[in-house]
Scaffold this active site. Structure first.
Site, PDB file in Angstrom:
ATOM      1  N   ARG A 239       0.801  -1.146  -0.126  1.00 10.08           N
ATOM      2  CA  ARG A 239      -0.165  -0.003   0.043  1.00 10.08           C
ATOM      3  C   ARG A 239       0.877   1.303   0.000  1.00 10.08           C
ATOM      4  NH1 ARG A 239      -3.658  -2.703  -1.645  1.00 10.08           N
ATOM      5  NH2 ARG A 239      -5.663  -3.098  -0.562  1.00 10.08           N
ATOM      6  N   GLU A 268      -4.410   7.537  -4.646  1.00 12.63           N
ATOM      7  CA  GLU A 268      -4.555   7.073  -5.939  1.00 12.63           C
ATOM      8  C   GLU A 268      -5.696   7.359  -6.501  1.00 12.63           C
ATOM      9  OE1 GLU A 268      -4.310   2.628  -5.387  1.00 12.63           O
ATOM     10  OE2 GLU A 268      -2.123   2.929  -4.835  1.00 12.63           O
ATOM     11  N   HIS A 287      -1.647   0.375  -9.725  1.00  9.30           N
ATOM     12  CA  HIS A 287      -2.435  -0.720  -8.712  1.00  9.30           C
ATOM     13  C   HIS A 287      -3.000  -1.813  -9.509  1.00  9.30           C
ATOM     14  CE1 HIS A 287      -4.075  -0.835  -4.524  1.00  9.30           C
ATOM     15  NE2 HIS A 287      -4.115  -2.013  -4.951  1.00  9.30           N
TER      16      HIS A 287
HETATM   17  P1  NAP Z   1      -0.997 -11.554   4.746  1.00 10.79           P
HETATM   18  O1  NAP Z   1      -1.023 -13.124   4.409  1.00 10.79           O
HETATM   19  O2  NAP Z   1      -1.817 -11.194   5.946  1.00 10.79           O
HETATM   20  O3  NAP Z   1       0.536 -11.118   5.035  1.00 10.79           O
HETATM   21  C1  NAP Z   1       1.007  -9.896   5.708  1.00 10.79           C
HETATM   22  C2  NAP Z   1       2.506 -10.402   6.401  1.00 10.79           C
HETATM   23  O4  NAP Z   1       2.810  -8.958   6.863  1.00 10.79           O
HETATM   24  C3  NAP Z   1       2.040 -11.139   7.690  1.00 10.79           C
HETATM   25  O5  NAP Z   1       3.099 -12.008   7.384  1.00 10.79           O
HETATM   26  C4  NAP Z   1       2.336 -10.216   8.739  1.00 10.79           C
HETATM   27  O6  NAP Z   1       3.141 -11.145   9.956  1.00 10.79           O
HETATM   28  C5  NAP Z   1       3.327  -9.026   8.146  1.00 10.79           C
HETATM   29  N1  NAP Z   1       3.214  -7.950   9.102  1.00 10.79           N
HETATM   30  C6  NAP Z   1       1.928  -7.198   9.374  1.00 10.79           C
HETATM   31  N2  NAP Z   1       2.367  -6.202  10.261  1.00 10.79           N
HETATM   32  C7  NAP Z   1       3.744  -6.049  10.085  1.00 10.79           C
HETATM   33  C8  NAP Z   1       4.701  -5.016  10.899  1.00 10.79           C
HETATM   34  N3  NAP Z   1       4.307  -4.258  11.300  1.00 10.79           N
HETATM   35  N4  NAP Z   1       6.040  -5.342  10.524  1.00 10.79           N
HETATM   36  C9  NAP Z   1       6.316  -6.500   9.726  1.00 10.79           C
HETATM   37  N5  NAP Z   1       5.666  -7.418   9.040  1.00 10.79           N
HETATM   38  C10 NAP Z   1       4.301  -7.076   9.447  1.00 10.79           C
HETATM   39  O7  NAP Z   1      -1.309 -10.509   3.685  1.00 10.79           O
HETATM   40  P2  NAP Z   1      -1.416 -10.803   2.056  1.00 10.79           P
HETATM   41  O8  NAP Z   1      -2.421 -11.565   1.619  1.00 10.79           O
HETATM   42  O9  NAP Z   1       0.031 -11.218   1.809  1.00 10.79           O
HETATM   43  O10 NAP Z   1      -1.547  -9.267   1.601  1.00 10.79           O
HETATM   44  C11 NAP Z   1      -0.494  -8.148   1.952  1.00 10.79           C
HETATM   45  C12 NAP Z   1      -0.997  -6.817   1.565  1.00 10.79           C
HETATM   46  O11 NAP Z   1      -0.602  -6.871   0.154  1.00 10.79           O
HETATM   47  C13 NAP Z   1      -2.578  -6.690   1.693  1.00 10.79           C
HETATM   48  O12 NAP Z   1      -2.762  -6.230   2.779  1.00 10.79           O
HETATM   49  C14 NAP Z   1      -2.546  -5.575   0.731  1.00 10.79           C
HETATM   50  O13 NAP Z   1      -2.603  -4.255   1.233  1.00 10.79           O
HETATM   51  C15 NAP Z   1      -1.716  -5.694  -0.416  1.00 10.79           C
HETATM   52  N6  NAP Z   1      -2.055  -6.065  -1.739  1.00 10.79           N
HETATM   53  C16 NAP Z   1      -1.764  -5.357  -2.699  1.00 10.79           C
HETATM   54  C17 NAP Z   1      -2.257  -5.657  -3.826  1.00 10.79           C
HETATM   55  C18 NAP Z   1      -2.024  -5.097  -5.283  1.00 10.79           C
HETATM   56  O14 NAP Z   1      -2.807  -4.881  -6.377  1.00 10.79           O
HETATM   57  N7  NAP Z   1      -0.927  -4.163  -5.243  1.00 10.79           N
HETATM   58  C19 NAP Z   1      -2.746  -6.905  -4.341  1.00 10.79           C
HETATM   59  C20 NAP Z   1      -2.982  -7.787  -3.179  1.00 10.79           C
HETATM   60  C21 NAP Z   1      -2.561  -7.306  -1.846  1.00 10.79           C
HETATM   61  P3  NAP Z   1       3.120 -10.628  11.319  1.00 10.79           P
HETATM   62  O15 NAP Z   1       1.756 -10.436  11.636  1.00 10.79           O
HETATM   63  O16 NAP Z   1       3.764 -11.983  12.011  1.00 10.79           O
HETATM   64  O17 NAP Z   1       4.167  -9.508  11.408  1.00 10.79           O
HETATM   65  C1  GLV Z   2      -5.366  -5.101  -3.800  1.00  7.05           C
HETATM   66  O1  GLV Z   2      -4.806  -4.085  -3.715  1.00  7.05           O
HETATM   67  C2  GLV Z   2      -6.226  -6.060  -2.735  1.00  7.05           C
HETATM   68  O2  GLV Z   2      -6.040  -5.547  -1.518  1.00  7.05           O
HETATM   69  O3  GLV Z   2      -6.698  -6.850  -3.116  1.00  7.05           O
END
Ligand code: NAP
Ligand code: GLV
Length: 320
Positions: A239, A268, A287
């Site tokens: 993000r 955005e 994005h």
């Molecule tokens: P996820 O499975 O919940 O993984 C997030 C990771 O971040 C967890 O392993 C968590 O581990 C870690 N984390 C949380 N807070 C933290 C902190 N303060 N310091 C260090 N690590 C931290 O989420 P995901 O499904 O992989 O998605 C991640 C993010 O990607 C989404 O929330 C979204 O904002 C973004 N995203 C963007 C797109 C795009 O189109 N660009 C698409 C999909 C997702 P711990 O809790 O153990 O720290």
């Molecule tokens: C995209 O950014 C998502 O959070 O699905």
């Protein structure tokens, strides 16, 4: 839940198969425009509906919920939910759903595309050719950073971070990760835990995969960029507000780091006046992390299933 046919507002056009799922269970109104509803329009449309199917571009806050007391179920077609005030929803007993898991590989593909694009100057080279500037081949022309064999630091090694790690292994990269809690499954992928500063110090590419929370807002600022190697690249598909955008453009302009690949911005759509856009060593995308037909269709269906389950008083398949 409701004795009457539930009513639902959908803030964008969604794939027909997802719409069919919702129509089978509710009376549906779809926002007819290409651009999202303004906060006022969203409030007006949500008055008197039972369910809301929203996107990451729709801000769901206490003011909206106060104005829409009938709203009982909210389903977002995104995995990230920083656009939703989760506590305000909880206080009002509103059920929330999102779309985890289904977009991991697709978003990891894009993060890896940015690693390659930034390291090998792909977008810059494309602009160069199209501008008619290409005169000859020469030994050090458009040279970039090696990706194979480089060290990749993954910040937030959850679902998407691990999918990036799997790709990196195929490129023979050394893997480091940082998370708040240890992740044994990541160590199974060959990733070694590092403190944030050690990860920044050692990595050739730093890829961000944390959710946006109060803790991660501004996680990468001037101090963190100064710790990175001058040859390193920062990749952000998480993000925008996780990175201090002004500090990033200053660091890139001064050559404090070598490049950046950015899919997400503080605001955005990003303004054309944004200083980052004037820099050659930045690859920018609008994005599109999960933007393939197959993945967006799966996300749309998943969000529809969440919404319908919530409206029918059943457990959501993917609650927040
Ligand atoms: P996820 O499975 O919940 O993984 C997030 C990771 O971040 C967890 O392993 C968590 O581990 C870690 N984390 C949380 N807070 C933290 C902190 N303060 N310091 C260090 N690590 C931290 O989420 P995901 O499904 O992989 O998605 C991640 C993010 O990607 C989404 O929330 C979204 O904002 C973004 N995203 C963007 C797109 C795009 O189109 N660009 C698409 C999909 C997702 P711990 O809790 O153990 O720290
Ligand atoms: C995209 O950014 C998502 O959070 O699905």
């Amino acid at each position: 839940m409701a004795l009457h046919e539930p009513t639902v507002f959908i803030t964008r056009h969604i794939p027909e198969e997802a719409l069919r799922i919702i129509r089978s269970a509710a009376d549906v109104r779809v926002w007819p425009e290409e651009l999202p509803p303004s906060p006022e329009e969203l409030r007006r449309e949500c008055e008197g509906v039972d369910g809301l199917y929203c996107m990451l571009t729709d801000r769901i806050d206490g003011a909206l919920l106060d104005a829409t007391p009938r709203l009982k179920v909210i389903s977002t077609m995104s995995v990230g939910y920083d656009h939703i005030d989760v506590s305000a929803c909880r206080e009002r007993g509103i059920l929330l759903g999102h779309t985890p898991g289904v977009l991991d590989e697709t978003t990891a593909d894009l993060a890896f595309a940015l690693i390659l694009a930034s390291g090998r100057r792909i977008a810059e080279a494309d602009r160069f050719v199209r501008a008619g500037k290409w005169e000859t081949w020469s030994p050090m022309f458009m040279t970039g950073q090696e990706v194979h064999g480089a060290t990749l630091g993954i910040v937030g090694i959850g679902r998407i971070g691990q999918a990036v790690a799997r790709r990196a292994r195929g490129f023979g990269m050394r893997l480091l990760y940082h998370s708040r809690s240890p992740k044994p499954e990541s160590e199974g992928l060959g990733a070694e835990y590092r403190s944030m500063d050690d990860l920044l110090r050692e990595s050739d590419f730093v890829s961000l995969h944390v959710p946006l929370t109060e803790e991660t807002r501004g996680l990468i600022g001037a101090r963190e960029l100064a710790v990175m190697k001058p040859t390193a690249h920062l990749i952000n598909t998480a993000r925008g507000p996780v990175v201090d955008q002004r500090a990033l453009s200053d660091a890139l302009a001064r050559g404090q780091i070598a490049g950046a690949g950015i899919d997400v911005f503080e605001m955005e759509p990003v303004s054309i006046e944004e200083p980052l856009l004037a820099l050659e060593n930045v690859t920018v995308l609008p994005h599109i992390g999960s933007a393939t037909v197959a993945t967006r269709t799966k996300m749309a269906r998943m969000a529809a299933d969440n919404l319908v389950a919530g409206l029918q008083g059943k457990p959501m398949p993917h609650p927040i």
